[in-house]
Design an enzyme around this catalytic site. Structure first.
Site, PDB file in Angstrom:
ATOM      1  N   ASP A 124      -2.646 -12.608  -1.972  1.00 30.11           N
ATOM      2  CA  ASP A 124      -2.227 -11.201  -1.983  1.00 30.11           C
ATOM      3  C   ASP A 124      -2.359 -10.600  -0.588  1.00 30.11           C
ATOM      4  O   ASP A 124      -2.702  -9.423  -0.418  1.00 30.11           O
ATOM      5  CB  ASP A 124      -3.050 -10.404  -2.993  1.00 30.11           C
ATOM      6  N   TYR A 173       7.433  -3.924  -8.158  1.00 29.38           N
ATOM      7  CA  TYR A 173       6.673  -3.503  -9.342  1.00 29.38           C
ATOM      8  C   TYR A 173       7.585  -2.914 -10.417  1.00 29.38           C
ATOM      9  O   TYR A 173       7.396  -3.130 -11.601  1.00 29.38           O
ATOM     10  CB  TYR A 173       5.662  -2.417  -8.954  1.00 29.38           C
ATOM     11  N   THR A 184       4.150  -1.969  -4.790  1.00 28.21           N
ATOM     12  CA  THR A 184       4.335  -0.616  -5.305  1.00 28.21           C
ATOM     13  C   THR A 184       5.498   0.090  -4.621  1.00 28.21           C
ATOM     14  O   THR A 184       6.245   0.839  -5.255  1.00 28.21           O
ATOM     15  CB  THR A 184       3.053   0.213  -5.073  1.00 28.21           C
ATOM     16  N   ARG A 220      -9.126  -9.967 -12.110  1.00 28.15           N
ATOM     17  CA  ARG A 220      -9.446  -8.607 -11.669  1.00 28.15           C
ATOM     18  C   ARG A 220     -10.553  -7.971 -12.504  1.00 28.15           C
ATOM     19  O   ARG A 220     -11.350  -7.187 -11.991  1.00 28.15           O
ATOM     20  CB  ARG A 220      -8.174  -7.757 -11.694  1.00 28.15           C
ATOM     21  N   GLY A 260       0.800  -1.212   0.000  1.00 30.94           N
ATOM     22  CA  GLY A 260       0.000   0.000   0.000  1.00 30.94           C
ATOM     23  C   GLY A 260       0.832   1.261   0.000  1.00 30.94           C
ATOM     24  O   GLY A 260       2.013   1.265  -0.331  1.00 30.94           O
ATOM     25  N   GLY A 261       0.189   2.337   0.399  1.00 28.05           N
ATOM     26  CA  GLY A 261       0.809   3.644   0.353  1.00 28.05           C
ATOM     27  C   GLY A 261       0.374   4.470  -0.835  1.00 28.05           C
ATOM     28  O   GLY A 261       0.805   5.619  -0.978  1.00 28.05           O
ATOM     29  N   GLU A 262      -0.503   3.913  -1.687  1.00 26.38           N
ATOM     30  CA  GLU A 262      -0.926   4.665  -2.862  1.00 26.38           C
ATOM     31  C   GLU A 262      -1.704   5.924  -2.505  1.00 26.38           C
ATOM     32  O   GLU A 262      -1.809   6.827  -3.329  1.00 26.38           O
ATOM     33  CB  GLU A 262      -1.780   3.775  -3.780  1.00 26.38           C
ATOM     34  N   HIS A 271       2.605  -8.903 -11.653  1.00 24.32           N
ATOM     35  CA  HIS A 271       1.396  -8.177 -11.285  1.00 24.32           C
ATOM     36  C   HIS A 271       0.754  -7.678 -12.565  1.00 24.32           C
ATOM     37  O   HIS A 271       1.380  -6.937 -13.341  1.00 24.32           O
ATOM     38  CB  HIS A 271       1.735  -6.990 -10.373  1.00 24.32           C
TER      39      HIS A 271
END
Length: 383
Positions: free
Chosen positions: A289, A134, A103, A231, A72-74, A199
Site C-alpha cells: 500500500d 474506490y 479515494t 486491519r 490521501g487527501g482525506e 479495498h
C-alpha cells in the site's frame, strides 16, 4: 550478451542449494548446481561472470498494491501523499508493481497513473495498473473497464474498489457483480487475470459483499483479491473464513503505531497465524500500500490524521515472518512474490526458474538486507 551469476544460494522460492544462474535477454536461460556446470556455456568475452560467493538469492518481490502517484487527501489538500520515487522503488526489492488510484479519482486520474507506470518501467521495473478507484462508476481511460483492460497493456484488472468503508460508493451486489463480470471477460479476451482488487474497510459487513456476489452469480470468490484483511482482528478472522471458502486474502505491510494500537494485526503475524490455521499458502498475499494514506478516523468518521505507506515495508515484513514468527523463507517469499504473481496472472514473475524473467534479489551475507536488485536481467540497484 550473457550474464552468469555463480555460487548463488538459491531460493526459487523453494530452496535449491548452491547454484549457477545464466541470464539471457532478460530471462533465466539455465540453472545448474554449482558442482555441475555442464549445462552452462564456456566462459568467454560474450559472458559476463559475477561470483555471488554463496549469498542468498530470492525472486524479486511482486507488490499488488502501490499508489504510484500518491493517495490521501482525506484531511484536505495538505494531506495528499507524494508520488513514488524511482530511486526508493529500485532499492526496495520490489521489481513488479501494480498501481492504483484510491479515494481520490478527481485530482488523480488513470492517465497520470499510466504515465507514472511507464516512468517507473523506463527505470527498469515491471509495472501494471488497475483501472477504476474506490468509487463506482469506475473512472477509465477508454470509457469502459473492458476497454482499458483489453486495449491498454498495463491495465490488468479493476481496483481498488472499496467495500465496507465510508469512503466508498456503498456498491450494491448487482453493481459489484456486473463490474466483476465485465472485468473477468475482458481479462479473458486480453489474456490477463481480470482481477478485481478490493479495498476492505473496517465497517460492519467485512467481506460479506463479495460472498453475496459469489452466491448469486457464476463468479468465483477468487476473482476478487481483498486487501487490508489484517486491519482489524474481526476482519482478519473473516478473512480466514473467506480463504477457506475459496477466496484469496491480502495483508497490508505498511502500518503505523496508531493503527496497531487500534487493533490492526501486524502483517507478519497475520501470515504466521493464517498458516497455523491451515490456510492454503497460495491464498495468502502481501502488499505494501505504498504512498497511500494510512488515515485514522474517530467513531463518527471524522478525520484524525494520516501517514503514508512505504514500499520497503514488504521486504521488511519478510524478515519478521522468518526471524520472529518462524515462517519458512519459502512460504514468506510465496506471500510476497509468488502468490501475488499467480493471482495477477503474471506467469513469468514470482519464481526463479528457466524461462522466467530474471528478477531477483541478492541478500547480504549474514544479514537481512539487500545487496543487489536485478530486474529483467539488469542490475538496477547496488547497496
Amino acid at each position: 550478451m550473457l550474464t552468469l551469476l555463480k555460487n548463488a544460494t538459491l531460493h526459487a522460492p523453494e530452496p535449491r542449494g548452491l547454484c549457477h544462474l545464466l541470464i539471457s535477454d532478460g530471462r533465466i536461460a539455465a540453472i545448474a548446481p554449482a558442482d555441475d556446470g555442464s549445462a552452462l556455456p564456456a566462459q568467454g568475452p560474450a559472458v559476463t561472470v559475477k561470483d555471488l560467493e554463496g549469498r542468498r538469492v530470492i525472486p524479486g518481490l511482486v507488490d499488488p498494491l502501490v499508489h504510484f502517484i500518491g493517495g490521501g487527501g482525506e484531511g484536505g489538500f495538505g494531506t495528499r501523499t507524494p508520488e513514488l520515487n524511482l530511486e526508493e522503488a529500485l532499492a526496495s526489492g520490489v521489481t513488479t508493481l501494480v498501481g492504483a488510484l484510491g479515494t481520490d479519482a478527481l485530482t488523480r486520474t488513470p492517465a497520470s497513473l499510466l504515465g507514472k507506470a511507464r516512468e517507473l518501467a523506463a527505470g527498469g521495473l515491471t509495472t501494471y495498473c488497475y483501472t477504476g478507484s474506490y468509487q463506482l462508476p469506475p473512472v477509465t481511460l477508454t470509457g469502459s473497464v473492458a476497454g482499458d483492460i483489453t486495449f491498454i497493456p498495463e491495465f490488468i484488472g479493476l481496483g481498488e474498489v472499496a467495500i465496507s468503508d465510508h469512503r466508498g460508493s456503498q456498491p450494491s451486489r448487482e453493481e459489484l457483480t456486473r463490474l466483476a463480470a465485465e472485468t473477468r471477460t475482458a481479462g479473458m479476451l486480453a489474456g490477463k487475470s481480470g482481477i478485481v482488487f478490493i479495498h476492505t474497510g473496517d465497517a460492519e459487513g467485512g467481506l460479506e459483499p463479495l460472498r453475496e456476489v459469489a452466491r448469486h452469480s457464476a463468479l468465483p470468490l477468487a476473482q476478487f483479491l481483498p486487501t487490508h484483511v489484517n486491519r482489524t482482528a474481526a476482519l482478519f478472522e473473516d478473512g480466514l473464513r473467506f480463504a477457506r471458502e475459496g477466496g484469496r486474502i491480502d495483508f497490508t505491510t505498511s502500518t503505523t503505531p496508531e493503527l496497531l494500537a487500534d487493533g490492526e494485526v501486524p502483517a507478519a503475524r497475520a501470515v504466521a497465524q493464517a498458516l497455523a490455521a491451515r490456510i492454503e499458502p497460495s491464498r495468502i498475499t502481501l502488499s505494501s500500500d505504498a504512498n497511500a494514506s494510512l488515515p485514522r478516523f474517530d467513531a463518527d468518521g471524522r478525520f484524525i490524521g494520516l501517514r503514508p505507506g512505504r514500499l520497503g515495508s514488504l521486504f521488511d515484513t519478510l524478515a519478521v515472518c522468518v526471524e520472529q514468527h518462524g515462517v519458512s523463507l519459502e512460504k514468506a517469499i510465496g506471500a510476497a512474490s509468488t502468490h501475488a504473481a499467480d493471482a495477477l496472472g503474471l506467469t513469468r514473475k514470482g519464481r526463479l526458474q528457466v524461462g522466467q524473467d530474471a528478477d531477483l534479489l541478492v541478500l547480504a551475507d549474514g544479514a537481512w538486507a539487500i545487496d543487489e536488485v536485478w530486474a529483467m536481467g539488469q542490475r538496477v540497484y547496488l547497496a
